[in-house]
Design a protein around this motif. Structure first.
Motif, short mmCIF file in Angstrom:
data_model
loop_
_atom_site.label_atom_id
_atom_site.label_comp_id
_atom_site.label_asym_id
_atom_site.label_seq_id
_atom_site.Cartn_x
_atom_site.Cartn_y
_atom_site.Cartn_z
N CYS A 66 0.84 -1.20 0.00
CA CYS A 66 0.00 0.00 0.00
C CYS A 66 0.87 1.25 0.00
CB CYS A 66 -0.96 0.02 1.18
SG CYS A 66 -0.18 0.13 2.80
N GLU A 67 0.26 2.34 -0.40
CA GLU A 67 0.92 3.65 -0.45
C GLU A 67 0.06 4.62 0.33
OE1 GLU A 67 1.97 4.50 -4.67
OE2 GLU A 67 1.54 2.35 -4.92
N LEU A 68 0.63 5.19 1.40
CA LEU A 68 -0.10 6.07 2.30
C LEU A 68 0.35 7.51 2.15
CD1 LEU A 68 -0.02 3.94 5.60
CD2 LEU A 68 -1.70 3.88 3.75
N ARG A 69 -0.52 8.42 2.58
CA ARG A 69 -0.20 9.84 2.66
C ARG A 69 -0.57 10.31 4.07
NH1 ARG A 69 1.97 8.30 -1.22
NH2 ARG A 69 1.98 9.18 -3.34
N SER A 70 0.35 11.00 4.72
CA SER A 70 0.13 11.48 6.08
C SER A 70 0.18 13.00 6.13
CB SER A 70 1.17 10.88 7.02
OG SER A 70 0.95 9.49 7.18
N PRO A 71 -0.42 13.62 7.16
CA PRO A 71 -0.48 15.09 7.24
C PRO A 71 0.88 15.76 7.34
CG PRO A 71 -2.11 14.08 8.69
CD PRO A 71 -1.21 12.99 8.22
N ALA A 72 1.81 15.16 8.07
CA ALA A 72 3.13 15.75 8.28
C ALA A 72 4.06 14.67 8.80
CB ALA A 72 3.06 16.91 9.28
N ALA A 73 5.37 14.93 8.73
CA ALA A 73 6.34 13.96 9.22
C ALA A 73 6.15 13.73 10.71
CB ALA A 73 7.75 14.46 8.94
N PHE A 74 6.29 12.47 11.12
CA PHE A 74 6.11 12.07 12.51
C PHE A 74 7.42 12.22 13.30
CE2 PHE A 74 3.06 9.51 10.09
CZ PHE A 74 1.91 9.54 10.86
N THR A 75 7.28 12.40 14.60
CA THR A 75 8.41 12.14 15.48
C THR A 75 8.58 10.63 15.55
OG1 THR A 75 7.02 11.99 17.45
CG2 THR A 75 7.87 14.19 16.86
N GLU A 76 9.67 10.16 16.12
CA GLU A 76 9.85 8.71 16.23
C GLU A 76 8.74 8.08 17.06
OE1 GLU A 76 13.63 6.76 16.55
OE2 GLU A 76 14.67 8.69 16.44
N ASP A 77 8.38 8.71 18.18
CA ASP A 77 7.32 8.17 19.03
C ASP A 77 5.98 8.21 18.31
OD1 ASP A 77 9.08 7.64 21.06
OD2 ASP A 77 8.63 9.47 22.19
N GLY A 78 5.73 9.30 17.57
CA GLY A 78 4.49 9.41 16.84
C GLY A 78 4.39 8.37 15.73
N PHE A 79 5.49 8.11 15.06
CA PHE A 79 5.52 7.11 14.00
C PHE A 79 5.25 5.72 14.55
CE2 PHE A 79 8.03 4.92 10.46
CZ PHE A 79 7.04 5.12 9.51
N ARG A 80 5.83 5.43 15.71
CA ARG A 80 5.61 4.13 16.35
C ARG A 80 4.14 3.96 16.72
NH1 ARG A 80 8.75 4.90 20.13
NH2 ARG A 80 10.62 4.23 19.02
N ALA A 81 3.55 5.01 17.27
CA ALA A 81 2.14 4.93 17.67
C ALA A 81 1.24 4.73 16.45
CB ALA A 81 1.74 6.21 18.41
N PHE A 82 1.52 5.46 15.37
CA PHE A 82 0.74 5.29 14.14
C PHE A 82 0.85 3.86 13.62
CE2 PHE A 82 0.99 4.91 9.52
CZ PHE A 82 -0.35 5.16 9.20
N ASN A 83 2.05 3.33 13.59
CA ASN A 83 2.25 1.98 13.07
C ASN A 83 1.54 0.92 13.90
OD1 ASN A 83 3.88 2.60 10.81
ND2 ASN A 83 5.66 2.88 12.13
N GLN A 84 1.53 1.11 15.20
CA GLN A 84 0.83 0.16 16.07
C GLN A 84 -0.67 0.17 15.80
OE1 GLN A 84 2.30 1.61 19.83
NE2 GLN A 84 4.04 0.20 19.85
N HIS A 85 -1.19 1.35 15.44
CA HIS A 85 -2.60 1.44 15.07
C HIS A 85 -2.85 0.81 13.70
CE1 HIS A 85 -6.60 3.09 14.40
NE2 HIS A 85 -6.16 3.66 13.28
N TYR A 86 -1.97 1.10 12.74
CA TYR A 86 -2.12 0.61 11.37
C TYR A 86 -2.14 -0.92 11.30
CZ TYR A 86 -0.08 -0.84 6.85
OH TYR A 86 0.21 -1.49 5.67
N VAL A 87 -1.27 -1.58 12.04
CA VAL A 87 -1.17 -3.04 11.91
C VAL A 87 -2.33 -3.79 12.54
CG1 VAL A 87 1.35 -2.99 11.70
CG2 VAL A 87 0.30 -3.30 13.97
N LYS A 88 -3.18 -3.11 13.31
CA LYS A 88 -4.32 -3.80 13.92
C LYS A 88 -5.23 -4.39 12.85
CE LYS A 88 -4.53 -1.12 18.23
NZ LYS A 88 -5.32 -0.15 19.02
N THR A 89 -5.48 -3.63 11.79
CA THR A 89 -6.32 -4.15 10.70
C THR A 89 -5.63 -5.30 9.98
OG1 THR A 89 -7.38 -2.01 10.40
CG2 THR A 89 -7.54 -3.56 8.58
N LEU A 90 -4.32 -5.20 9.78
CA LEU A 90 -3.60 -6.29 9.13
C LEU A 90 -3.69 -7.56 9.95
CD1 LEU A 90 -0.36 -4.54 7.77
CD2 LEU A 90 -2.65 -4.68 6.76
#
Length: 247
Positions: A66-90
């Motif tokens: 998949c190819e995603l678009r996000s509002p702005a670059a994440f901090t490392e902690d923010g990126f980790r939190a987003f990824n943990q949410h994203y993989v729930k559907t997977l």
């Protein structure tokens, strides 16, 4: 080394929990790429993807990139939190077992007119095919070395945008694409599309670092986007996909 994901009829290059480094359709199958005519927020996008894959007579485990678009670059902690949410559907779809994720991904941030929330731009899945031509998707990669250290310690020429540093960033990222292609025993000559993501002028290094390598054999699509983590400046992905549609 590439691993088999039998439930999706593809193999993949293991990477991190949020994505793989690439996916290749098995013999008897091909990858279809579907681009949305407008960006779809994550939940709506997942629903549309599920419906499309099911309508094609395929299991949800056929989802391979998949190819995603996000509002702005994440901090490392923010990126980790987003990824943990994203993989729930997977995980719900039988793709993520809590450790290994076969789905390749790019996630970048439009500099102009960004979405209000993380959204889908495109996705890919496997389907039966009579063609003998291979198909694959190589995940997005930026100028960060592998490992578990912070991005600050892994980014090539961290916070340096001098001409020499910019060349090193592009060279490193293109070399990483080549490494991933080689995992599937391919090179630039097999690609049908190459994408670059940056808000900086790529032209000073385009000829030497991309054209001479053969990376632009099918042209180059430049998206005016930032990579997904603060202080990353350049990202690429590539693919060989013979069937592409827009919905």
């Amino acid at each position: 080394m590439a691993s088999e994901f039998a439930a999706g009829n593809y193999r993949f290059i293991p990477a991190v929990f949020q994505y793989s480094s690439g996916a290749q359709a098995n013999a008897g199958y091909e990858i279809e790429r579907v681009r949305f005519d407008r960006l779809l927020p994550l939940a709506e996008g997942f629903a549309r993807i599920a419906a499309y894959i099911k309508d094609a007579g395929r299991p949800l485990t056929a989802f391979c990139a998949c190819e995603l678009r996000s509002p702005a670059a994440f901090t490392e902690d923010g990126f980790r939190a987003f990824n943990q949410h994203y993989v729930k559907t997977l995980a719900e779809w039988g793709l993520f077992d809590g450790t290994i994720n076969p789905v390749a991904r790019s996630n970048v941030c439009p500099e102009i007119d960004p979405p209000a929330e993380p959204s889908f731009h495109a996705f890919s899945f496997t389907r039966p095919s009579t063609t003998t031509s291979p198909s694959f998707v190589i995940a997005g990669g930026a100028e960060a070395r592998g490992g578990t250290a912070s991005y600050r310690d892994r980014i090539v020429c961290y916070r340096d945008l001098s001409p020499g540093a910019w060349r090193e960033k592009v060279r490193f990222t293109a070399s990483e694409m080549e490494r991933r292609l080689a995992e599937f025993s391919f090179g630039w000559q097999e690609t049908t599309a190459v994408q670059a993501y940056t808000v900086h002028d790529i032209h000073p290094v385009l000829v030497d670092e991309l054209v001479r390598r053969g990376a632009t054999r099918s042209g180059l699509t430049w998206h005016f986007c930032r990579p997904p983590v603060v202080d990353l400046e350049y990202e690429m992905d590539c693919r060989r996909v013979l069937r592409e549609v827009v919905i």
